[in-house]
Design a protein around this motif. Sequence first.
Motif, PDB file in Angstrom:
ATOM      1  N   HIS A 102      40.685  34.457  33.998  1.00 51.18           N
ATOM      2  CA  HIS A 102      41.505  33.242  33.945  1.00 51.18           C
ATOM      3  C   HIS A 102      40.725  32.024  33.453  1.00 51.18           C
ATOM      4  O   HIS A 102      41.335  30.974  33.198  1.00 51.18           O
ATOM      5  CB  HIS A 102      42.092  32.938  35.328  1.00 51.18           C
ATOM      6  CG  HIS A 102      43.101  33.954  35.799  1.00 51.18           C
ATOM      7  ND1 HIS A 102      42.743  35.239  36.155  1.00 51.18           N
ATOM      8  CD2 HIS A 102      44.446  33.872  35.979  1.00 51.18           C
ATOM      9  CE1 HIS A 102      43.836  35.901  36.533  1.00 51.18           C
ATOM     10  NE2 HIS A 102      44.873  35.096  36.436  1.00 51.18           N
ATOM     11  N   GLY A 103      39.408  32.136  33.336  1.00 46.60           N
ATOM     12  CA  GLY A 103      38.593  31.015  32.845  1.00 46.60           C
ATOM     13  C   GLY A 103      37.815  30.354  33.965  1.00 46.60           C
ATOM     14  O   GLY A 103      38.407  29.682  34.820  1.00 46.60           O
ATOM     15  N   VAL A 127      51.244  36.535  29.526  1.00 48.31           N
ATOM     16  CA  VAL A 127      50.720  36.830  28.190  1.00 48.31           C
ATOM     17  C   VAL A 127      51.883  36.967  27.217  1.00 48.31           C
ATOM     18  O   VAL A 127      52.823  37.729  27.471  1.00 48.31           O
ATOM     19  CB  VAL A 127      49.875  38.123  28.183  1.00 48.31           C
ATOM     20  CG1 VAL A 127      49.293  38.367  26.787  1.00 48.31           C
ATOM     21  CG2 VAL A 127      48.765  38.058  29.223  1.00 48.31           C
ATOM     22  N   ARG A 181      43.322  31.400  25.632  1.00 49.78           N
ATOM     23  CA  ARG A 181      43.983  30.945  26.857  1.00 49.78           C
ATOM     24  C   ARG A 181      44.476  29.523  26.690  1.00 49.78           C
ATOM     25  O   ARG A 181      43.827  28.692  26.059  1.00 49.78           O
ATOM     26  CB  ARG A 181      43.031  31.026  28.054  1.00 49.78           C
ATOM     27  CG  ARG A 181      42.638  32.429  28.461  1.00 49.78           C
ATOM     28  CD  ARG A 181      41.800  32.431  29.727  1.00 49.78           C
ATOM     29  NE  ARG A 181      40.501  31.861  29.551  1.00 49.78           N
ATOM     30  CZ  ARG A 181      39.347  32.511  29.692  1.00 49.78           C
ATOM     31  NH1 ARG A 181      39.362  33.803  30.006  1.00 49.78           N
ATOM     32  NH2 ARG A 181      38.215  31.905  29.537  1.00 49.78           N
ATOM     33  N   THR A 182      45.628  29.271  27.274  1.00 49.03           N
ATOM     34  CA  THR A 182      46.159  27.923  27.344  1.00 49.03           C
ATOM     35  C   THR A 182      46.479  27.637  28.806  1.00 49.03           C
ATOM     36  O   THR A 182      46.851  28.542  29.561  1.00 49.03           O
ATOM     37  CB  THR A 182      47.407  27.753  26.457  1.00 49.03           C
ATOM     38  OG1 THR A 182      47.850  26.404  26.502  1.00 49.03           O
ATOM     39  CG2 THR A 182      48.548  28.658  26.898  1.00 49.03           C
ATOM     40  N   TYR A 183      46.339  26.373  29.215  1.00 53.14           N
ATOM     41  CA  TYR A 183      46.458  26.025  30.628  1.00 53.14           C
ATOM     42  C   TYR A 183      47.595  25.039  30.859  1.00 53.14           C
ATOM     43  O   TYR A 183      47.793  24.105  30.072  1.00 53.14           O
ATOM     44  CB  TYR A 183      45.134  25.428  31.136  1.00 53.14           C
ATOM     45  CG  TYR A 183      44.031  26.460  31.147  1.00 53.14           C
ATOM     46  CD1 TYR A 183      43.814  27.254  32.258  1.00 53.14           C
ATOM     47  CD2 TYR A 183      43.222  26.651  30.025  1.00 53.14           C
ATOM     48  CE1 TYR A 183      42.829  28.222  32.268  1.00 53.14           C
ATOM     49  CE2 TYR A 183      42.222  27.610  30.022  1.00 53.14           C
ATOM     50  CZ  TYR A 183      42.034  28.398  31.143  1.00 53.14           C
ATOM     51  OH  TYR A 183      41.050  29.350  31.139  1.00 53.14           O
ATOM     52  N   CYS A 185      47.197  34.003  26.372  1.00 50.75           N
ATOM     53  CA  CYS A 185      47.269  34.010  27.834  1.00 50.75           C
ATOM     54  C   CYS A 185      47.657  32.615  28.305  1.00 50.75           C
ATOM     55  O   CYS A 185      47.020  31.630  27.927  1.00 50.75           O
ATOM     56  CB  CYS A 185      45.904  34.368  28.436  1.00 50.75           C
ATOM     57  SG  CYS A 185      45.579  36.108  28.536  1.00 50.75           S
ATOM     58  N   HIS A 186      48.660  32.542  29.123  1.00 49.64           N
ATOM     59  CA  HIS A 186      49.118  31.276  29.697  1.00 49.64           C
ATOM     60  C   HIS A 186      48.699  31.251  31.164  1.00 49.64           C
ATOM     61  O   HIS A 186      49.112  32.115  31.952  1.00 49.64           O
ATOM     62  CB  HIS A 186      50.639  31.158  29.580  1.00 49.64           C
ATOM     63  CG  HIS A 186      51.160  31.342  28.186  1.00 49.64           C
ATOM     64  ND1 HIS A 186      51.506  30.286  27.386  1.00 49.64           N
ATOM     65  CD2 HIS A 186      51.363  32.471  27.451  1.00 49.64           C
ATOM     66  CE1 HIS A 186      51.916  30.741  26.208  1.00 49.64           C
ATOM     67  NE2 HIS A 186      51.841  32.062  26.234  1.00 49.64           N
ATOM     68  N   ILE A 187      47.853  30.291  31.536  1.00 51.25           N
ATOM     69  CA  ILE A 187      47.316  30.214  32.893  1.00 51.25           C
ATOM     70  C   ILE A 187      47.992  29.055  33.626  1.00 51.25           C
ATOM     71  O   ILE A 187      47.881  27.900  33.218  1.00 51.25           O
ATOM     72  CB  ILE A 187      45.786  30.018  32.876  1.00 51.25           C
ATOM     73  CG1 ILE A 187      45.115  31.069  31.972  1.00 51.25           C
ATOM     74  CG2 ILE A 187      45.240  30.062  34.295  1.00 51.25           C
ATOM     75  CD1 ILE A 187      45.334  32.497  32.391  1.00 51.25           C
ATOM     76  N   GLY A 190      42.654  38.564  29.919  1.00 53.88           N
ATOM     77  CA  GLY A 190      42.071  37.238  29.867  1.00 53.88           C
ATOM     78  C   GLY A 190      40.873  37.146  28.958  1.00 53.88           C
ATOM     79  O   GLY A 190      40.623  36.110  28.335  1.00 53.88           O
ATOM     80  N   MET A 240      48.678  34.383  35.629  1.00 54.58           N
ATOM     81  CA  MET A 240      48.544  34.671  34.199  1.00 54.58           C
ATOM     82  C   MET A 240      49.824  35.275  33.625  1.00 54.58           C
ATOM     83  O   MET A 240      50.404  36.196  34.206  1.00 54.58           O
ATOM     84  CB  MET A 240      47.386  35.646  33.950  1.00 54.58           C
ATOM     85  CG  MET A 240      47.191  36.019  32.473  1.00 54.58           C
ATOM     86  SD  MET A 240      45.974  37.350  32.210  1.00 54.58           S
ATOM     87  CE  MET A 240      44.459  36.560  32.760  1.00 54.58           C
TER      88      MET A 240
END
Length: 376
Positions: free
Chosen positions: A42-43, A248, A373-375, A11-13, A368, A246
């Motif tokens: 999303h975290g 993915v 997840r990566t931010y 997941c790319h946030i 999510g 988000m």
Amino acid sequence: MSECTFTPSMCHIDLPALQRNFARLGKSAALMPVIKSDAYGHGLLPVARSLADVGARRFAVGTVSEGAALREAGLTQEIVPLLGGVNAEDWHRAAAHSLVPLLADREDLEKADFCCRPDKTLRVALKCETGMARLGFTAEDIPAVLEFLRARPHLAPALVLSHLACADRPLDLAYTHAQTERFTAVCDSLRVAFPDMERSLANSAGLLGLPETRFEVSRPGIALYGGNPFAGTALENCGASLEWVMSVSAPVLCVQRVKAGQSVSYGRIFTTPADMTIAVIAAGYATGLDRRLSNSMDVLIGGRRVPQVGRICMGLLMADVSSLPETRRGDEAWLIGGPVAHGQRAVTAREMADELDTISYEILCRMGAMNPRTYG
């Protein structure tokens, strides 16, 4: 011990997109971002910190545990746990961390009273029932609520709130108006005794399209993360500028030629009508994709949409890349979002939700929760 991961999907946030959505929704002083359920997948902490950086003054979380996590991470904003206290430990933690727990019935009032010290004020939020038949005090309860609170000055009602049942449905506008009127009447009664109490009714739909629901504090949820609550309705333009936060992705594991007449994946629900090139992608229902999307979704590879084919597996899915002969092992496939080529459009959580007859909230929470997840 090295970290154990069960999927190479990701997941790319996009935190700047989150901040831009927040800015589009109005003045920060009038907003209480809803970051419950791990910020809709999303975290919790990254989302809270990102919003704090652009002026968020308060947060609505789901549980006391989420509120305590924010406090322990150093966040000082007003924090309202929307489920209130679920057990005795919750009530004491809420008081210890200076949260603003939600009170929805007589038992909540008594537990809040019991857990706080008479020499220390506990700010609380009152939930009112105006048409959801869920949690909250009714109009008939208010005289007893006022009597209870007047006798306990260490309980300070800071906020009164309710929840709109169908604000995202323009055809049900009369019901939303009725809820707003009921809420206003309850608030008027409460504010005779507590004139500084702020009012909160508007959700994302109310904030975007129904000004009469906004009062002092609005609680945007899905709009923060890019979902337009009015998509597909006459008010769709109200949320047209929002950006999905988000995306993915998952890697292509192999690319193979499959002859005409060959079935693909479990159950033989797809048979190639001609010779085809099939990409095998490392994502499946264990990474948040609903198995019912089999043969009914697209993925994005090289910026272009291609159809998924065959039954979605636990950790694999297949896509027809016959139109993309340059596809290779190691390429990135995008299940949601991703960079698009000219004239193309990304797959969205809303598109998946429509196919499944659900809502984008469910897609985001699931994806999510089930992927790293990566931010950015």
